[in-house]
Design an enzyme around this catalytic site. Structure first.
Site, PDB file in Angstrom:
ATOM      1  N   SER A  23     -24.360  23.858  26.248  1.00 22.07           N
ATOM      2  CA  SER A  23     -24.161  24.509  27.560  1.00 22.07           C
ATOM      3  C   SER A  23     -22.690  24.773  27.867  1.00 22.07           C
ATOM      4  CB  SER A  23     -24.827  23.688  28.652  1.00 22.07           C
ATOM      5  OG  SER A  23     -26.212  23.950  28.639  1.00 22.07           O
ATOM      6  N   ARG A  24     -21.974  23.770  28.328  1.00 25.55           N
ATOM      7  CA  ARG A  24     -20.539  23.916  28.573  1.00 25.55           C
ATOM      8  C   ARG A  24     -19.867  22.600  28.216  1.00 25.55           C
ATOM      9  NH1 ARG A  24     -21.367  28.473  28.387  1.00 25.55           N
ATOM     10  NH2 ARG A  24     -20.899  30.149  29.867  1.00 25.55           N
TER      11      ARG A  24
ATOM     12  N   LYS B  30     -33.884  28.802  32.300  1.00 30.63           N
ATOM     13  CA  LYS B  30     -34.408  29.711  31.268  1.00 30.63           C
ATOM     14  C   LYS B  30     -34.306  29.111  29.859  1.00 30.63           C
ATOM     15  CE  LYS B  30     -31.689  32.840  33.123  1.00 30.63           C
ATOM     16  NZ  LYS B  30     -31.446  32.240  34.444  1.00 30.63           N
TER      17      LYS B  30
ATOM     18  N   PHE C  85     -25.305  31.951  21.645  1.00 32.95           N
ATOM     19  CA  PHE C  85     -25.772  33.255  22.152  1.00 32.95           C
ATOM     20  C   PHE C  85     -25.783  34.316  21.066  1.00 32.95           C
ATOM     21  CE2 PHE C  85     -22.019  35.938  21.919  1.00 32.95           C
ATOM     22  CZ  PHE C  85     -21.061  34.995  21.583  1.00 32.95           C
TER      23      PHE C  85
ATOM     24  N   GLU D   7     -12.257  24.142  24.330  1.00 29.16           N
ATOM     25  CA  GLU D   7     -12.537  25.122  23.273  1.00 29.16           C
ATOM     26  C   GLU D   7     -11.703  26.399  23.375  1.00 29.16           C
ATOM     27  OE1 GLU D   7     -16.774  25.792  24.186  1.00 29.16           O
ATOM     28  OE2 GLU D   7     -16.263  27.867  24.672  1.00 29.16           O
TER      29      GLU D   7
ATOM     30  N   HIS E 101     -19.347  27.851  19.662  1.00 29.99           N
ATOM     31  CA  HIS E 101     -19.936  28.583  20.808  1.00 29.99           C
ATOM     32  C   HIS E 101     -20.671  29.836  20.313  1.00 29.99           C
ATOM     33  CE1 HIS E 101     -19.545  28.947  25.421  1.00 29.99           C
ATOM     34  NE2 HIS E 101     -20.640  29.566  25.018  1.00 29.99           N
ATOM     35  N   GLN E 102     -21.587  29.612  19.398  1.00 27.56           N
ATOM     36  CA  GLN E 102     -22.307  30.725  18.786  1.00 27.56           C
ATOM     37  C   GLN E 102     -23.777  30.748  19.188  1.00 27.56           C
ATOM     38  OE1 GLN E 102     -21.791  28.928  14.634  1.00 27.56           O
ATOM     39  NE2 GLN E 102     -23.875  29.728  14.453  1.00 27.56           N
TER      40      GLN E 102
HETATM   41  P1  NAI Z   1     -30.413  28.707  34.292  1.00 23.97           P
HETATM   42  O1  NAI Z   1     -29.617  29.018  35.517  1.00 23.97           O
HETATM   43  O2  NAI Z   1     -31.639  29.495  34.022  1.00 23.97           O
HETATM   44  O3  NAI Z   1     -30.819  27.166  34.273  1.00 23.97           O
HETATM   45  C1  NAI Z   1     -29.934  26.133  34.610  1.00 23.97           C
HETATM   46  C2  NAI Z   1     -30.769  25.002  35.162  1.00 23.97           C
HETATM   47  O4  NAI Z   1     -29.903  23.900  35.392  1.00 23.97           O
HETATM   48  C3  NAI Z   1     -31.445  25.335  36.504  1.00 23.97           C
HETATM   49  O5  NAI Z   1     -32.841  25.062  36.436  1.00 23.97           O
HETATM   50  C4  NAI Z   1     -30.748  24.428  37.498  1.00 23.97           C
HETATM   51  O6  NAI Z   1     -31.603  23.984  38.554  1.00 23.97           O
HETATM   52  C5  NAI Z   1     -30.353  23.271  36.587  1.00 23.97           C
HETATM   53  N1  NAI Z   1     -29.333  22.422  37.150  1.00 23.97           N
HETATM   54  C6  NAI Z   1     -28.416  22.696  38.112  1.00 23.97           C
HETATM   55  N2  NAI Z   1     -27.710  21.585  38.403  1.00 23.97           N
HETATM   56  C7  NAI Z   1     -28.197  20.590  37.624  1.00 23.97           C
HETATM   57  C8  NAI Z   1     -27.895  19.214  37.473  1.00 23.97           C
HETATM   58  N3  NAI Z   1     -26.955  18.627  38.225  1.00 23.97           N
HETATM   59  N4  NAI Z   1     -28.596  18.499  36.570  1.00 23.97           N
HETATM   60  C9  NAI Z   1     -29.569  19.072  35.829  1.00 23.97           C
HETATM   61  N5  NAI Z   1     -29.922  20.370  35.939  1.00 23.97           N
HETATM   62  C10 NAI Z   1     -29.230  21.126  36.821  1.00 23.97           C
HETATM   63  O7  NAI Z   1     -29.368  28.818  33.092  1.00 23.97           O
HETATM   64  P2  NAI Z   1     -29.700  29.061  31.558  1.00 23.97           P
HETATM   65  O8  NAI Z   1     -29.706  30.517  31.277  1.00 23.97           O
HETATM   66  O9  NAI Z   1     -30.839  28.243  31.151  1.00 23.97           O
HETATM   67  O10 NAI Z   1     -28.362  28.483  30.880  1.00 23.97           O
HETATM   68  C11 NAI Z   1     -28.048  27.110  30.886  1.00 23.97           C
HETATM   69  C12 NAI Z   1     -26.621  26.938  30.449  1.00 23.97           C
HETATM   70  O11 NAI Z   1     -26.488  27.339  29.086  1.00 23.97           O
HETATM   71  C13 NAI Z   1     -25.618  27.863  31.180  1.00 23.97           C
HETATM   72  O12 NAI Z   1     -25.195  27.281  32.378  1.00 23.97           O
HETATM   73  C14 NAI Z   1     -24.517  28.028  30.203  1.00 23.97           C
HETATM   74  O13 NAI Z   1     -23.540  27.060  30.504  1.00 23.97           O
HETATM   75  C15 NAI Z   1     -25.149  27.708  28.856  1.00 23.97           C
HETATM   76  N6  NAI Z   1     -25.115  28.826  27.927  1.00 23.97           N
HETATM   77  C16 NAI Z   1     -24.601  28.618  26.689  1.00 23.97           C
HETATM   78  C17 NAI Z   1     -24.546  29.631  25.768  1.00 23.97           C
HETATM   79  C18 NAI Z   1     -24.032  29.430  24.388  1.00 23.97           C
HETATM   80  O14 NAI Z   1     -23.758  30.414  23.680  1.00 23.97           O
HETATM   81  N7  NAI Z   1     -23.884  28.199  23.918  1.00 23.97           N
HETATM   82  C19 NAI Z   1     -25.005  30.981  26.123  1.00 23.97           C
HETATM   83  C20 NAI Z   1     -25.618  31.069  27.430  1.00 23.97           C
HETATM   84  C21 NAI Z   1     -25.635  30.029  28.308  1.00 23.97           C
END
Ligand code: NAI
Length: 346
Positions: free
Chosen positions: A233-234, A154, A298, A263, A295-296
């Site tokens: 991401s993380r 997403k 979101f 963090e 971590h802002q």
């Molecule tokens: P999502 O689940 O929609 O997309 C994650 C994508 O990563 C998927 O398409 C999946 O196939 C792919 N993936 C899985 N394993 C992989 C690998 N080994 N190499 C490359 N791609 C791989 O998740 P979304 O919503 O896009 O979120 C992504 C990340 O963003 C979350 O996992 C979370 O850690 C982080 N995040 C950070 C926030 C922040 O405030 N900084 C807030 C929300 C999410």
């Protein structure tokens, strides 16, 4: 349902009360993070609501279980801080917020890219000190720049969309390629090909055992000299010590972080009166070409409203014996109540 909301901040209370008008849950707001010592504060609650840096390891889950807690409601998408195997064994329902404004994190990612490239953080400080020199502020056009997006779910998809608008050349890596991303003009390539081609790399995949430290010394050695690395991401997707070496050797030319592997002891708190004890983090702050935010990604009104709404809806669904955004021990969602066979038991 009576819910212990850990790691509460004033904004959490505010958005939860607003959303609760439609649900009528009872909250116990707890300012501490969930840990072995703070688990006892959930006494009398059926659910605990936790965030990214709360600790839901097996020992903590056992304590919660003893106190009669049956549900863990994550108010975030990532779930790497919950021992899902132990949770399933102990009979917990674990629900998360799988989607809420992907624009929030994607736009913050773009903010980091623009600020690093045009040195906006440095320019702002200089002008305030009466220094109007351009030395050291030279950037590059994003138009035509090859950018690698790792993880095209997403958030990664929105990042592709925005960077496509800038006219960047888009390269993507994901074990599950996304047609919508191909239609945005991105080309799926291997990680090695991406490292060899791209001047900007941005991480949008989850933290799972296979992705822990995916950006390590070996990966960095394959990247373009002066590459810009962005992680919203993380934290543990990156081996921070290897990245520091990459910054010292100038293989990494820019680093933008919204997350950091350690963090939990720093982020979301005002520590401005204290001495930072984490020497690795302190070293990162010494580089002029590094921007760290707390971590802002979101943190927009739209996203936080969405988080509060889905979290409370998940708790209500659990109260009514339904599966909604609940996770299995392998981290995949259980089928929803409507899709579940009659004999399906949560
Ligand atoms: P999502 O689940 O929609 O997309 C994650 C994508 O990563 C998927 O398409 C999946 O196939 C792919 N993936 C899985 N394993 C992989 C690998 N080994 N190499 C490359 N791609 C791989 O998740 P979304 O919503 O896009 O979120 C992504 C990340 O963003 C979350 O996992 C979370 O850690 C982080 N995040 C950070 C926030 C922040 O405030 N900084 C807030 C929300 C999410």
């Amino acid at each position: 349902m009576k819910v212990a909301v850990y790691n509460t901040k004033p904004w959490v209370e505010c958005f939860f009360w607003q959303a609760n008008a439609n649900y009528g849950h009872e909250f116990v707001f707890i300012y501490e993070r969930l840990s072995e010592s703070s688990a006892r504060l959930a006494k009398g609650c059926q659910a605990v609501c936790i965030f990214v840096n709360d600790n839901a390891s097996e020992s903590v889950l056992r304590r919660l279980k003893e106190m009669g807690v049956t549900m863990i409601a994550l108010r975030c998408a990532g779930f790497n801080n919950v021992d899902l195997v132990a949770a399933e064994k102990l009979g917990f329902c674990v629900a998360r917020v799988p989607a809420y404004s992907p624009y929030a994190v994607a736009e913050h990612t773009i903010g980091l890219i623009l600020a690093l490239n045009r040195r906006i953080h440095r320019a702002n400080q200089r002008v305030r000190e009466g220094n109007f020199s351009l030395d050291g502020l030279l950037g590059f056009d994003l138009h035509g720049t090859p950018v690698g997006i790792i993880g095209t779910g997403k958030i990664g998809q929105v990042v592709c969309q925005i960077l496509g608008g800038f006219g960047c050349q888009l390269y993507a890596y994901d074990p599950y390629p996304n047609d919508a991303v191909k239609q945005l003009g991105a080309q799926y390539v291997s990680l090695d090909e991406m490292y060899a081609k791209c001047l900007i790399l941005t991480l949008h995949c989850p933290l799972v055992p296979e992705t822990r430290y995916m950006i390590n010394a070996d990966a960095i050695s394959k990247m373009q000299p002066g590459v810009m690395l962005i992680n919203t991401s993380r934290g543990a997707l990156i081996d921070t010590r290897a990245v520091i070496n990459g910054l010292k050797s100038a293989r990494i030319g820019f680093l933008g972080l919204d997350v950091y592997e350690e963090e939990a002891d720093l982020f979301f708190e005002d520590l401005s009166e204290q001495i930072i004890q984490d020497d690795v983090f302190a070293r990162l702050l010494m580089f002029p070409n590094v921007i760290v935010t707390t971590h802002q990604g979101f943190f927009t009104i739209d996203a936080v409203q969405g988080i509060a709404e889905t979290t409370l809806s998940n708790i209500t669904a659990f109260e009514h014996g339904q599966c909604q955004n609940t996770l299995t021990s392998s981290g995949v969602h259980k089928p929803s109540a409507s899709a579940a066979p009659a004999a399906y038991v949560e």
